[in-house]
Scaffold this motif. Structure first.
Motif, short mmCIF file in Angstrom:
data_model
loop_
_atom_site.label_atom_id
_atom_site.label_comp_id
_atom_site.label_asym_id
_atom_site.label_seq_id
_atom_site.Cartn_x
_atom_site.Cartn_y
_atom_site.Cartn_z
N GLN A 6 -1.18 18.64 -42.73
CA GLN A 6 -2.42 17.99 -42.33
C GLN A 6 -3.59 18.62 -43.10
O GLN A 6 -3.60 19.83 -43.32
CB GLN A 6 -2.69 18.17 -40.83
CG GLN A 6 -1.83 17.32 -39.92
CD GLN A 6 -2.21 17.51 -38.46
OE1 GLN A 6 -2.08 18.61 -37.94
NE2 GLN A 6 -2.69 16.44 -37.84
N ALA A 29 3.08 22.52 -40.79
CA ALA A 29 3.76 22.50 -39.49
C ALA A 29 5.23 22.19 -39.64
O ALA A 29 5.64 21.51 -40.60
CB ALA A 29 3.10 21.48 -38.57
N LEU A 70 -3.23 22.41 -42.72
CA LEU A 70 -2.28 23.02 -41.78
C LEU A 70 -0.88 22.63 -42.20
O LEU A 70 -0.61 21.46 -42.56
CB LEU A 70 -2.52 22.52 -40.35
CG LEU A 70 -3.86 22.87 -39.67
CD1 LEU A 70 -3.90 22.28 -38.27
CD2 LEU A 70 -4.07 24.38 -39.61
N THR A 115 2.38 25.28 -36.02
CA THR A 115 1.43 25.06 -37.12
C THR A 115 0.79 26.38 -37.53
O THR A 115 0.62 27.28 -36.69
CB THR A 115 0.34 24.06 -36.70
OG1 THR A 115 -0.32 24.55 -35.53
CG2 THR A 115 0.93 22.69 -36.41
N TYR A 121 -1.26 20.46 -31.54
CA TYR A 121 -0.81 21.28 -32.66
C TYR A 121 -1.87 21.38 -33.76
O TYR A 121 -1.79 22.24 -34.62
CB TYR A 121 0.53 20.78 -33.23
CG TYR A 121 0.57 19.35 -33.70
CD1 TYR A 121 -0.15 18.93 -34.83
CD2 TYR A 121 1.37 18.41 -33.04
CE1 TYR A 121 -0.08 17.62 -35.27
CE2 TYR A 121 1.44 17.09 -33.49
CZ TYR A 121 0.71 16.70 -34.59
OH TYR A 121 0.78 15.41 -35.05
N PHE A 122 -2.91 20.49 -33.72
CA PHE A 122 -3.98 20.58 -34.72
C PHE A 122 -5.11 21.49 -34.24
O PHE A 122 -5.54 22.39 -34.94
CB PHE A 122 -4.53 19.18 -35.03
CG PHE A 122 -5.70 19.22 -35.97
CD1 PHE A 122 -5.52 19.40 -37.34
CD2 PHE A 122 -7.01 19.09 -35.50
CE1 PHE A 122 -6.60 19.47 -38.20
CE2 PHE A 122 -8.10 19.16 -36.36
CZ PHE A 122 -7.89 19.35 -37.72
N THR A 164 -1.52 30.92 -36.40
CA THR A 164 -0.27 30.22 -36.12
C THR A 164 -0.21 29.87 -34.63
O THR A 164 -0.51 30.69 -33.78
CB THR A 164 0.93 31.09 -36.50
OG1 THR A 164 0.82 31.44 -37.89
CG2 THR A 164 2.23 30.34 -36.28
N THR A 215 -2.71 13.46 -41.49
CA THR A 215 -1.40 13.89 -41.97
C THR A 215 -1.22 13.33 -43.38
O THR A 215 -1.28 12.11 -43.58
CB THR A 215 -0.28 13.38 -41.05
OG1 THR A 215 -0.50 13.89 -39.73
CG2 THR A 215 1.08 13.82 -41.56
N SER A 240 2.66 24.53 -30.36
CA SER A 240 1.95 23.46 -29.66
C SER A 240 2.58 23.14 -28.30
O SER A 240 3.69 23.58 -27.98
CB SER A 240 1.96 22.19 -30.52
OG SER A 240 3.26 21.61 -30.49
N TRP A 250 8.93 18.50 -41.23
CA TRP A 250 7.83 19.31 -41.73
C TRP A 250 6.70 18.36 -42.07
O TRP A 250 6.94 17.23 -42.51
CB TRP A 250 8.23 20.10 -42.98
CG TRP A 250 9.13 21.29 -42.70
CD1 TRP A 250 10.42 21.28 -42.35
CD2 TRP A 250 8.74 22.65 -42.78
NE1 TRP A 250 10.92 22.55 -42.19
CE2 TRP A 250 9.87 23.44 -42.46
CE3 TRP A 250 7.56 23.33 -43.11
CZ2 TRP A 250 9.86 24.82 -42.46
CZ3 TRP A 250 7.54 24.71 -43.10
CH2 TRP A 250 8.69 25.47 -42.76
#
Length: 738
Positions: A487, A570, A568, A555, A513-514, A536, A493, A539, A484
């Motif tokens: 960010q 994730a 975020l 994410t 994923y960002f 949501t 991160t 990614s 987990w």
């Protein structure tokens, strides 16, 4: 039947004029090679004279015989001429032979020829004698006219003859000999020049000038004439290369087997174009011999030479005809056919056998054609049935795989949805947003705000499985998260569980994923240059910077009270653990007597691909790949076909020609070959699930059935061929040879 009156008394008593030294048979100064090797000087002179312009007109035309009208000259020799004439009463064309130099004629020989022709008047295979005029001036006799010439003329232009035609002519000649022998007459000088052809192409025997009477005796008949009568002046009868070796003896008694040998020689010449034993070398030898020596040399050569074999090379000749020729030409008279009737019977039996074989072939052709048609139809029906069966098997396999792929995709969708919902619930807690605001206000420096936030996140997020093997084992318990992380809104991160100094406080703004742009940006993308995802997001796959393993992240944005995205949250999972709960369906079979990876054969494979890139996300090969840096992707063509099928609203894409891409890389040998596959999309993600099974395995039952049907068909065809072959042999076998 016409009778042959005796010649005039003065002519019979007159001394005969001398015949030229190289004259034909039946005259003093006899040269047996004259007719077979070279013409006599007299004949050469006659030929030259006839070859001059107007030569025919030079022959004085005699008076018309009573009842006939002479038309024109057909030919002439040293003692007379042959004229074409017309019968006054009927207009029928006849041949009239007139004689000059009456005192030079061999009246006994001439009278004997006419007598034999008169005696054989009833046979259609002998030239017919129509009348005789010995008392006329000049003497003559009348025969039927055959405009097609002799067999010698035919052989000069058409030799060799086809075996069927040669056998037909030989049977007709044998019939004429049978009639002559039955009338007590032996021809003794049978050769192609003494066989004329009628309008229908049938043979007619002629020139019985050397014929002799025959009676009962050993060896098929002996002369009933006295020795002096059968051998005038000790002269031998016949013509070289058409006479058997025993015929050359001056004191030999005429025998029916002489005509049998001559018939075989004529048949041999019809098949090969020349009589037996005649070669340039032998002809030269005979030329160098004196007339007395020639006969002895000829007889010895025929007895000692190997049997003639050129007729064996004739195209289309059959074994029965070969045997007939060989037996007729046997130099040992006791091994020949005893008489012409035996030869005729053999020829007729051969003809009947040939006709029977032909009828049998046609009779068997019908069943054979029906059998062949049934075989072809059966083969086509079996082939189409097997093909239809294969199609049904493949279709059912694709349907089953599509159903399985759909179930797996739906299951994965539910898993992802559960993880999404859980993630969204944690992210929606207002307290989390407040704690993030405090940490942000503190500049994310180490302190109370940051420590409180991290403690809270560790409390509300589920436990993680740090080892890949443990994650696969914990899937059944729902613990599928590898990590987990949190960010901030700029892409840095700030927290990770488990902790990792290579990740925390580092920018991953470039990861999909960002920003959720469906691609990974360059790693040097500036912090804060791209906004985070606003919903949501699942990614794209990526390689972990800490573990070098391929994984993906889900994410979701964290919003403050005003709805602004402040961070975020994730969760991540290993790619090759996504389908770990379906490992029991990835059945393998190890071949007996083998070991190692090469011995493993997969009977079913469930895999997961990224739809956009075609990248392999989960597959049994991933657990055994020799290098984690190896990336496997679907071919562009198949990926486009999947996209087209899913874009059309179809729930799956199916194919029975799928090639597993792992078969082309190290460790993927177990996945080689064609696969029956079905691809189904995973809702809410960019994934497609594939369920595949080896095509050969699915069709093994049909292939086994096809092999059994082919084996049965081979037995049926073999039995049919043997049966028809046996029947054909039975009905077409050479009974004469047997």
């Amino acid at each position: 039947m016409p009778t042959a009156p005796a010649p005039p008394q003065d002519a019979r008593n007159a001394p005969a004029e001398p015949r030229p030294a190289s004259g034909g048979e039946g005259y003093s100064g006899f040269d047996p090679l004259a007719e077979t090797v070279r013409p006599s000087p007299a004949d050469v002179a006659v030929t030259r004279q006839l070859s001059r312009p107007g030569a025919r007109r030079a022959e004085p035309k005699p008076a018309d015989p009573p009842g006939y009208r002479l038309r024109h000259l057909l030919g002439r020799g040293g003692f007379g001429a042959v004229w074409l004439a017309t019968e006054s009463a009927t207009g029928k064309q006849v041949a009239v032979k007139t004689f000059r130099h009456v005192r030079a004629l061999d009246w006994p020989l001439l009278t004997r020829e006419v007598e034999k022709l008169a005696a054989l008047d009833a046979s259609r295979h002998v030239v017919q004698l129509l009348g005789v005029g010995w008392e006329a001036d000049p003497p003559y006799y009348v025969m039927e006219y055959l405009p097609d010439g002799s067999l010698a003329d035919l052989l000069d232009t058409a030799a060799p003859l086809p075996p069927a035609r040669a056998a037909e002519l030989a049977e007709g000649i044998a019939a004429g000999l049978v009639h002559a022998h039955g009338s007590g007459i032996l021809h003794c000088d049978l050769k192609p020049g003494n066989v004329l052809l009628d309008r229908d192409g049938g043979p007619r025997l002629c020139d019985f000038g050397q014929a002799r009477g025959v009676g009962a005796g050993d060896g098929g008949g002996t002369a009933d004439d006295s020795a002096s009568e059968s051998r005038t002046g000790g002269r031998p009868l016949g013509t070289l290369f058409y006479m058997p070796p025993e015929q050359v003896a001056p004191d030999a008694a005429p025998d029916a087997r002489w005509d049998v040998y001559a018939l075989g020689a004529v048949l041999y010449e019809m098949l090969t174009g020349h009589p037996p034993h005649r070669t340039d070398e032998l002809s030269e030898r005979l030329k160098r011999c004196s007339p007395g020596e020639r006969l002895a040399v000829y007889a010895k050569e025929v007895k000692d030479a190997p049997r003639p074999t050129e007729h064996l090379k004739v195209r289309g000749i059959d074994a029965a005809l070969v045997r007939i020729v060989d037996r007729c030409l046997n130099p040992d008279c006791t091994q020949r056919y005893p008489n012409a009737q035996a030869v005729r019977t053999a020829l007729r039996q051969r003809s009947e056998d040939a006709a029977r074989r032909s009828r049998a072939r046609w009779a068997l052709l019908g069943p054979a054609a029906v059998a062949a048609a049934l075989l072809v139809v059966g083969t086509l029906l079996v082939g189409r049935t097997l093909e239809a069966g294969r199609g049904q098997v493949v279709e059912r396999a694709m349907e089953a795989n599509a159903l399985s792929a759909g179930l797996v995709a739906h299951s994965l969708e539910q898993v992802v949805n559960r993880q999404r919902v859980e993630l969204e619930q944690i992210a929606a807690d207002p307290r989390l947003a407040d704690l993030i605001a405090d940490a942000t206000a503190a500049g994310w420096e180490e302190g109370a705000a940051r420590s409180t936030l991290f403690s809270y996140l560790s409390l509300v997020t589920p436990a993680v499985v740090e080892e890949q093997e443990e994650q696969a084992a914990a899937t059944a318990d729902g613990a599928t998260d590898l990590s987990w992380f949190l960010q901030d809104a700029t892409g840095m991160t700030r927290w990770r569980n488990p902790p990792d100094d290579e990740v925390v406080d580092h920018s991953f703004v470039w990861r999909d994923y960002f920003h959720g742009q469906g691609k990974h940006l360059p790693p040097d993308t500036p912090v804060g240059s791209i906004p985070p995802v606003d919903r949501t997001h699942v990614s794209l796959s990526y390689r972990s910077t800490s573990t070098e393993e391929w994984k993906l992240a889900i994410t979701t944005p964290i919003r403050d009270a005003e709805g602004n995205i402040v961070a975020l949250l994730a969760r991540t999972a290993l790619l090759d653990a996504l389908l770990s709960e379906y490992d029991s369906t990835k059945r393998t079979v190890t071949h007996e007597g083998q070991a190692g990876d090469d011995a493993v054969r997969y009977t079913r494979v469930i895999a997961l691909y990224e739809r956009q890139s075609g990248r392999l996300l989960d597959h049994p090969w991933l657990a055994k790949r020799p290098d984690t840096r190896i990336v496997v992707e679907l071919p562009d063509g198949e990926r486009q076909a999947i996209d087209a099928a899913l874009a059309d609203g179809r729930g799956s894409f199916r194919t029975d020609r799928h090639l597993d891409p792992t078969a082309a890389v190290d460790g993927g040998q177990a996945f080689a070959g064609m696969w029956i596959s079905a691809f189904a999309p995973v809702g809410g993600t960019d994934w497609v699930v594939v369920v595949q099974e080896p095509r050969d395995d699915a069709l093994r039952l049909m292939e086994g059935l096809g092999e059994r049907l082919r084996l049965v068909g081979a037995f049926v065809v073999g039995g049919l061929v043997l049966t028809l072959g046996g029947l054909l042999y039975w009905f077409t076998r050479d009974r004469a040879g047997a």
